[in-house]
Design a protein around this motif. Structure first.
Motif, short mmCIF file in Angstrom:
data_model
loop_
_atom_site.label_atom_id
_atom_site.label_comp_id
_atom_site.label_asym_id
_atom_site.label_seq_id
_atom_site.Cartn_x
_atom_site.Cartn_y
_atom_site.Cartn_z
N ASP A 124 -36.44 -31.08 -64.36
CA ASP A 124 -37.71 -30.48 -64.75
C ASP A 124 -37.76 -29.07 -64.17
N MET A 125 -38.60 -28.20 -64.77
CA MET A 125 -38.70 -26.84 -64.23
C MET A 125 -40.06 -26.24 -64.53
N GLU A 126 -40.41 -25.25 -63.71
CA GLU A 126 -41.52 -24.34 -63.98
C GLU A 126 -40.95 -22.97 -63.63
N PRO A 127 -41.67 -21.88 -63.90
CA PRO A 127 -41.08 -20.58 -63.63
C PRO A 127 -40.63 -20.45 -62.16
N LEU A 128 -39.35 -20.17 -61.98
CA LEU A 128 -38.70 -19.91 -60.68
C LEU A 128 -38.57 -21.14 -59.77
N LYS A 129 -38.80 -22.34 -60.31
CA LYS A 129 -38.66 -23.57 -59.52
C LYS A 129 -38.12 -24.66 -60.43
N GLY A 130 -37.24 -25.50 -59.90
CA GLY A 130 -36.77 -26.61 -60.73
C GLY A 130 -36.16 -27.70 -59.89
N ARG A 131 -35.88 -28.82 -60.54
CA ARG A 131 -35.20 -29.92 -59.85
C ARG A 131 -34.26 -30.64 -60.82
N LEU A 132 -33.20 -31.19 -60.25
CA LEU A 132 -32.32 -32.04 -61.04
C LEU A 132 -32.12 -33.34 -60.29
N ASP A 133 -32.02 -34.43 -61.05
CA ASP A 133 -31.69 -35.74 -60.48
C ASP A 133 -30.23 -36.04 -60.80
N PHE A 134 -29.51 -36.50 -59.80
CA PHE A 134 -28.09 -36.79 -59.95
C PHE A 134 -27.79 -38.24 -59.61
#
Ligand SMILES: [Zn+2]
Length: 239
Positions: A124-134
């Motif tokens: 998921d992301m918003e401007p200048l921030k995000g996350r990934l699940d691995f």
């Protein structure tokens, strides 16, 4: 049907289009072509405005419905009529931040797969921030700085980003795409859009990206969470 201008030119900030459908109750219009990203793949939709004659309508939300892109209009001015000529203008500052963020997440995904063999399950992301699940059983807190160094190294390598639209059968021949679960694409889709960070990552992807990794800027691994024995979440922030 809306021609998706952002698919072939993510740097298009303004465009001319005709209004093809007006939905009075939803306060939404469909255009014959649009550079507004309607959201999807973790990237939020664009904002901006639509100018028709002398009226500037705020575009507050954009959504894809079948082959149409719906532009939701704010305020209470009477909507333009079907057939009107319009000029769309993106909130470019926000969009460009999302492009940098989206490319940064692909840098993270490609680097973590290359160095640790871990696959992405979501993001998921918003401007200048995000996350990934691995799926990343061996991930632990001590690896955070190592991953941060590795992704910033890839950014400074000035890797080009190439976008292609391929016939489905051709895309299915590319081994790298299989790992990103391309086989989950619905049967009816005849073409596959691919986004390649040359030498690092190749994915089926509908989002908007920068042309070169140097545009991403400096990435910080802001946080890391264990979501169980296998599933780990990595948060990033862009300077
Ligand atoms: Zn993506």
């Amino acid at each position: 049907m809306t021609e998706l201008l952002y698919q072939t030119d993510s740097y298009l900030q303004e465009f001319d289009a005709h209004v093809t459908i007006v939905l009075q109750e939803e306060r939404a219009v469909v255009l014959d072509r649009s550079a507004f990203y309607p959201g999807g793949g973790g990237q939020p939709c664009d904002f901006g405005s639509l100018t028709v004659a002398d009226v500037i309508y705020p575009v507050e939300k954009v959504k894809k419905l079948g082959d149409d892109v719906l532009h939701f209009i704010g305020g209470n001015a009477p909507l333009p009529s079907t057939g009107s000529s319009s000029r769309g203008t993106l909130d470019w500052a926000r969009r460009y931040k999302l492009m940098r963020t989206h490319t940064a997440l692909h840098v993270l995904c490609g680097t973590v797969f290359r160095d640790h063999g871990a696959l992405v399950t979501g993001g998921d992301m918003e401007p200048l921030k995000g996350r990934l699940d691995f799926e990343f059983a061996t991930m632990h807190g001590d690896l955070v700085r190592e991953i941060e160094t590795a992704i910033n190294k890839e950014v400074t390598q000035a890797r080009a980003i190439r976008v292609k639209i391929l016939p489905r059968e051709e895309a299915f021949q590319i081994p790298d795409l299989i790992r990103t679960k391309i086989n989950l694409l619905p049967e009816g889709i005849a073409q596959v859009r691919t986004v390649e960070i040359v030498g690092l990552d190749l994915q089926a992807d509908g989002g908007t990206h920068v042309r070169n990794t140097v545009e991403v800027g400096s990435i910080r691994v802001a946080d890391y969470k264990s979501k169980g024995a296998i599933n780990k979440r990595i948060y990033i922030e862009i300077e």
